[in-house]
Design a protein around this motif. Structure first.
Motif, mmCIF file in Angstrom:
data_model
loop_
_atom_site.group_PDB
_atom_site.id
_atom_site.type_symbol
_atom_site.label_atom_id
_atom_site.label_comp_id
_atom_site.label_asym_id
_atom_site.label_seq_id
_atom_site.Cartn_x
_atom_site.Cartn_y
_atom_site.Cartn_z
ATOM 1 N N MET A 125 0.857 -1.196 0.156
ATOM 2 C CA MET A 125 0.023 0.105 -0.037
ATOM 3 C C MET A 125 0.930 1.290 -0.145
ATOM 4 O O MET A 125 0.546 2.110 -0.682
ATOM 5 C CB MET A 125 -0.920 -0.114 1.170
ATOM 6 C CG MET A 125 -1.916 1.191 1.499
ATOM 7 S SD MET A 125 -2.600 1.037 2.908
ATOM 8 C CE MET A 125 -1.276 1.446 4.163
ATOM 9 N N ALA A 168 2.120 1.838 -3.358
ATOM 10 C CA ALA A 168 1.273 2.162 -4.292
ATOM 11 C C ALA A 168 1.108 3.722 -4.205
ATOM 12 O O ALA A 168 0.909 4.444 -5.153
ATOM 13 C CB ALA A 168 -0.247 1.429 -4.059
ATOM 14 N N ASP A 175 3.722 5.464 -5.939
ATOM 15 C CA ASP A 175 3.593 5.348 -7.365
ATOM 16 C C ASP A 175 2.657 6.009 -7.813
ATOM 17 O O ASP A 175 2.593 6.556 -9.100
ATOM 18 C CB ASP A 175 3.196 3.952 -7.688
ATOM 19 C CG ASP A 175 4.509 2.897 -7.455
ATOM 20 O OD1 ASP A 175 5.608 3.206 -7.231
ATOM 21 O OD2 ASP A 175 4.559 1.758 -7.642
ATOM 22 N N LEU A 176 1.626 6.462 -7.194
ATOM 23 C CA LEU A 176 0.638 7.410 -7.425
ATOM 24 C C LEU A 176 1.108 8.911 -7.436
ATOM 25 O O LEU A 176 0.164 9.627 -8.180
ATOM 26 C CB LEU A 176 -0.592 7.286 -6.469
ATOM 27 C CG LEU A 176 -1.551 6.079 -6.645
ATOM 28 C CD1 LEU A 176 -2.512 6.133 -5.477
ATOM 29 C CD2 LEU A 176 -2.398 6.246 -7.678
ATOM 30 N N CYS A 223 -5.761 3.309 -7.617
ATOM 31 C CA CYS A 223 -5.081 2.336 -8.006
ATOM 32 C C CYS A 223 -4.986 1.873 -9.450
ATOM 33 O O CYS A 223 -4.063 1.802 -10.298
ATOM 34 C CB CYS A 223 -4.722 1.373 -7.253
ATOM 35 S SG CYS A 223 -3.849 1.676 -5.481
ATOM 36 N N LYS A 224 -6.316 1.491 -9.367
ATOM 37 C CA LYS A 224 -6.764 0.724 -10.952
ATOM 38 C C LYS A 224 -6.777 1.708 -11.902
ATOM 39 O O LYS A 224 -6.146 1.260 -13.043
ATOM 40 C CB LYS A 224 -8.317 0.314 -10.771
ATOM 41 C CG LYS A 224 -8.026 -1.194 -9.931
ATOM 42 C CD LYS A 224 -9.611 -1.607 -9.466
ATOM 43 C CE LYS A 224 -9.368 -2.695 -8.304
ATOM 44 N NZ LYS A 224 -10.556 -3.160 -7.666
ATOM 45 N N ILE A 269 -2.247 0.423 -11.408
ATOM 46 C CA ILE A 269 -1.297 -0.313 -10.484
ATOM 47 C C ILE A 269 -1.964 -1.523 -9.784
ATOM 48 O O ILE A 269 -3.271 -1.401 -9.069
ATOM 49 C CB ILE A 269 -0.985 0.634 -9.195
ATOM 50 C CG1 ILE A 269 -0.131 1.919 -9.689
ATOM 51 C CG2 ILE A 269 -0.417 0.149 -7.975
ATOM 52 C CD1 ILE A 269 -0.077 3.239 -8.851
ATOM 53 N N ASP A 270 -1.450 -2.471 -10.022
ATOM 54 C CA ASP A 270 -1.705 -3.814 -9.224
ATOM 55 C C ASP A 270 -1.347 -4.036 -8.174
ATOM 56 O O ASP A 270 0.050 -4.418 -8.218
ATOM 57 C CB ASP A 270 -1.717 -5.097 -10.298
ATOM 58 C CG ASP A 270 -2.566 -6.289 -9.815
ATOM 59 O OD1 ASP A 270 -2.789 -6.367 -8.879
ATOM 60 O OD2 ASP A 270 -2.463 -7.295 -10.408
ATOM 61 N N LEU A 271 -1.922 -3.997 -6.990
ATOM 62 C CA LEU A 271 -1.319 -4.040 -5.629
ATOM 63 C C LEU A 271 -0.319 -5.335 -5.589
ATOM 64 O O LEU A 271 0.508 -5.391 -5.002
ATOM 65 C CB LEU A 271 -2.515 -3.850 -4.698
ATOM 66 C CG LEU A 271 -1.869 -3.302 -3.167
ATOM 67 C CD1 LEU A 271 -1.665 -1.915 -3.304
ATOM 68 C CD2 LEU A 271 -2.806 -3.542 -2.239
#
Lengths: 164, 607
Positions: B252, B255, B258-259, B410-411, B415-417
């Motif tokens: 998390m 992610a 990355d966002l 995320c989607k 991003i695939d956790l």
């Protein structure tokens, strides 16, 4: 109780609320008596505005949304004030087939209100009834307790003009 | 036990079971729509009908009890046709714009279509009212999507006892809402969002903050800071295919990096901070009480560091982390507000620190900062709009995303956790103890507070195995514990032998019970933890919707596992927190804390 309700037109707001509170007490604040309490409230105030619903909810310690749910479920209860003159249009079978619907439209046009509404000057309110027992005189309307027989849309203006 | 046959299979079922329960226990699935195990069992939608041999009418399996010798078929032609008619009738008054609906692919009505296979729409006609109620900061009510299943009504009235959602009007005009001219935002709704977790369609959902956050991230002049609540890390994995109760803290955090967030902080840091502030507040009330009773002198209190800090000795003190709970007490028990701790909720504390302590440290103008909180909660969306939650002219927090919304972001960003390596929180507002982790489950705040306060008074760890205060762990509605203070330090000697009584509740029905006790003057407790949502934040109004009946227990166990996996397990041992007090705050309940970390409450009406 009858006599008191009959005098409601002359009651002050304070008297109205105190009578309502007494009724709630008489009904032991019980939720299963809510419908009877609402009947009393409508008899006292003439209708059930949000303030009256709030008063009932608070005294009975129940939720306002529940009181409102019951008030709006039953067509007998009204959240709109009634006019000085209550016009009831019969849409029972006989009146319906003899043009009751046209009378409804004519009254809506004349008064500029919809069914279950009251004119802004609170003079007239409009309701639909299912048979007032005057089938031989269809189509019929009643204004307060006066019944008008074989009404046709052209007569509407003349009938209403009699009411001050 | 009774012997029955379902679909030709011999089954033994407990006498008190419904046909549905007996079937499910034997891996026979019957489609349901309005049914919610243990909460809403009223046979309203009749989607679960089955054919019982010898019975004239089809039976709603969710309420029909099993009987000895009963023979049931769950998929006969008659059953399938009846379900199809029911489904088509529901669809006849439902907008069929699934592709641009927020619940596309997560809608229970849509999923049911997969089983029913209604390939025609025989009933066409007018659609009922399409009012969209946007008045609330937290919850959107879209009546066009409502199928009148009344799950939310049961949740709001019986489980949470907020009682603002009820059926208004009748027949085709029926609308679920507060009634009169009230809206979600003008009623006594507390924004807990439990209705949004049980709504099978998109009729009730959180107010979207996704675009607001994307805009902030895209703004080159903004430093965007994100923080995540303890309960998010044990639930967001479910949105990416992990089973309930999977801990994905590192993924998390990665992610969030990355966002594109500039700083990834942890609300848990502020949870540790809350324990320090709230712990001292409890002590100041206890000492204040002792002073009032003549058992402690003013001078003694001063020596203990409470000069000018003694609180009105209102006991029990009640936690204030849950903004749904706060609005509930403000409306429903507004004479008892003095019992609330004055601590802001942890994410508001962190937001206030980001725009002061951290801004100063990094030489960033707080006006260029944008703080986003990822929360398991819908009420936090409302909380950030409260006028008390502003310091120096800047709101403590600028936007709140629910766990569900973060998963959507995320989607959107591809991003695939599941495929991420573990990342880390940034410092200095990223380190936290295990005591902070357990804030996410009912009983956690209390246990965390006891770990610190007991040690502060006695110099020893709380006398419970593995630091878990067993009696207040678990999912029961109301839990309580009593701890006797023994061997207290010299300066606290006046507390020797005192039996500290605490209670914990989650869900507002339990809160109501404990508040009634307080109102009557019959509460035996010194300290009470209240969380608005049943189970605590793990099943908050913003958490992933789950069809796993044991989701609460699984997420709770994950929270405790996260705690036990750390060496740092007590808030007061958090080194970065100690540094924060040294460099910036001074001391718990001090002047800076008072300005930034504490708040006031508002008396609101119930009617």
């Amino acid at each position: 109780m009858e006599a008191k309700v009959h005098e409601c037109g002359q009651m002050t707001e304070k008297e109205q609320y105190s009578l309502l509170e007494q009724s709630i007490k008489d009904f032991e604040y019980r939720e299963d008596n809510l419908i009877q309490i609402l009947h009393m409230a409508q008899a006292i105030f003439g209708y059930l505005p949000a303030e009256v619903q709030k008063f009932i909810a608070e005294k009975m310690d129940i939720s306002l949304s529940h009181v409102s749910g019951v008030v709006t479920f039953y067509s007998f209860f009204s959240t709109q004030p009634k006019g000085k003159y209550k016009i009831q249009i019969c849409l029972g079978t006989a009146c319906y087939v003899r043009g009751g619907k046209k009378i409804v439209d004519a009254l809506k046009d004349e008064l500029g209100i919809d069914i279950a509404e009251t004119t802004p000057d609170r003079k007239f309110s409009l309701e639909v009834m299912r048979c007032i027992g005057a089938c031989g005189l269809a189509p019929a309307i009643s204004i307060n307790d006066q019944v008008y027989k074989r009404v046709n849309p052209k007569k509407i203006h003349e009938i209403l003009s009699q009411y001050e | 036990m009774v012997n029955i046959k379902i679909n030709g299979k011999d089954i033994q079922a407990r006498d008190d079971m419904t046909i549905l329960e007996a079937a499910r226990e034997n891996n026979i699935q019957i489609p349901t729509l309005c049914h919610l195990e243990g909460i809403h069992e009223m046979g309203a939608c009749r989607m679960c009908v089955v054919e019982v041999a010898g019975a004239k009418a089809l039976q709603a399996s969710c309420i029909a009890p099993v009987r000895e010798g009963m023979e049931v078929c769950t998929h006969s032609k008659r059953v399938r046709e009846r379900r199809k008619v029911l489904y088509e009738l529901i669809l006849s008054d439902h907008p069929k714009d699934c592709l641009n609906c927020g619940r596309n692919l997560s809608c229970e009505l849509q999923a049911l279509g997969d089983i029913i296979q209604a390939d025609e729409a025989r009933f066409k006609g007018e659609l009922s009212s399409d009012t969209v109620d946007l008045s609330s900061e937290s919850i959107v009510r879209d009546s066009a999507k409502c199928i009148l299943c009344r799950r939310c009504v049961t949740m709001c009235n019986e489980v949470q006892q907020v009682k603002i959602l009820n059926a208004q009007e009748r027949g085709f005009a029926t609308l679920i809402g507060p009634g009169n001219d009230l809206l979600m935002g003008t009623s006594t709704c507390v924004n807990c969002g439990q209705c949004t977790t049980v709504c099978p369609t998109n009729a009730l959902h959180e107010k979207d903050a996704i675009e607001t956050v994307w805009d902030a991230l895209a703004d080159p002049n903004k430093k965007v800071v994100v923080q995540t609540a303890p309960a998010v890390r044990v639930a967001i994995g479910e949105e990416f295919g992990y089973p309930a109760g999977t801990i994905v803290t590192g993924k998390m955090a990665q992610a969030l990096h990355d966002l594109g967030f500039d700083y990834v902080f942890d609300t848990n840091f502020a949870a540790d901070l809350t324990i320090m502030e709230e712990g001292y507040e409890l002590l100041s009330r206890l000492v204040g009480f002792m002073v009032g009773a003549g058992k402690v002198t003013e001078k003694q209190a001063e020596e203990l560091g409470f000069k000018g800090k003694l609180r009105q000795p209102v006991l029990p003190m009640i936690t204030s982390c849950s903004p749904g709970w706060i609005k509930y007490i403000e409306h429903y028990y507004n004479g008892q507000l003095g019992h609330l701790s004055s601590c802001k909720s942890p994410h508001m504390m962190l937001g206030a620190l980001v725009k002061s302590y951290f801004a100063e440290k990094e030489k960033i103008d707080p006006k260029d900062m944008f703080v986003v909180s990822v929360m398991p909660c819908t009420a936090k969306k409302y909380e950030i709009t409260r006028e008390e939650m502003v310091n120096g002219g800047y709101p403590n927090v600028d936007a709140v995303l629910t766990t569900r919304e973060l998963a959507v972001m995320c989607k959107q960003a591809g991003i695939d956790l599941k495929k991420l390596e573990d990342g880390k929180f940034d410092n200095p507002l990223g380190l936290s103890s295990g005591a902070a982790d357990i804030f996410g489950a009912t009983g956690g705040v209390m246990e965390a507070a006891l770990r610190t306060v007991y040690e502060l008074l006695t110099g020893r760890e709380i006398p419970f195995d593995n630091l878990h205060v067993e009696p207040i762990k678990g999912l029961e509605k109301i839990k309580s514990a009593a701890i006797t203070l023994e061997g207290v330090k010299d300066e606290w000697k006046f507390l020797e032998g005192v039996e500290v009584k605490v209670a914990v509740t989650s869900g507002l029905a339990g809160a109501s019970t404990l508040l009634d006790q307080i109102k009557k003057g019959e509460s035996p407790y010194h300290f009470i933890e209240v969380m608005a949502c049943p189970g605590g934040c793990i099943t908050g109004g913003g958490q992933p919707r789950s069809d796993d009946a044991d989701v609460r227990a699984k997420r709770m166990n994950a929270i405790y596992a996260e705690d036990e996996g750390k060496t740092l397990r007590k808030s007061h041992e958090n080194k970065d927190l100690q540094q924060l007090y040294k460099d910036f705050l001074g001391e718990p309940l001090g002047h800076v804390s008072h300005e930034l970390l504490h708040t006031e409450y508002v008396q609101r009406n119930r009617y």
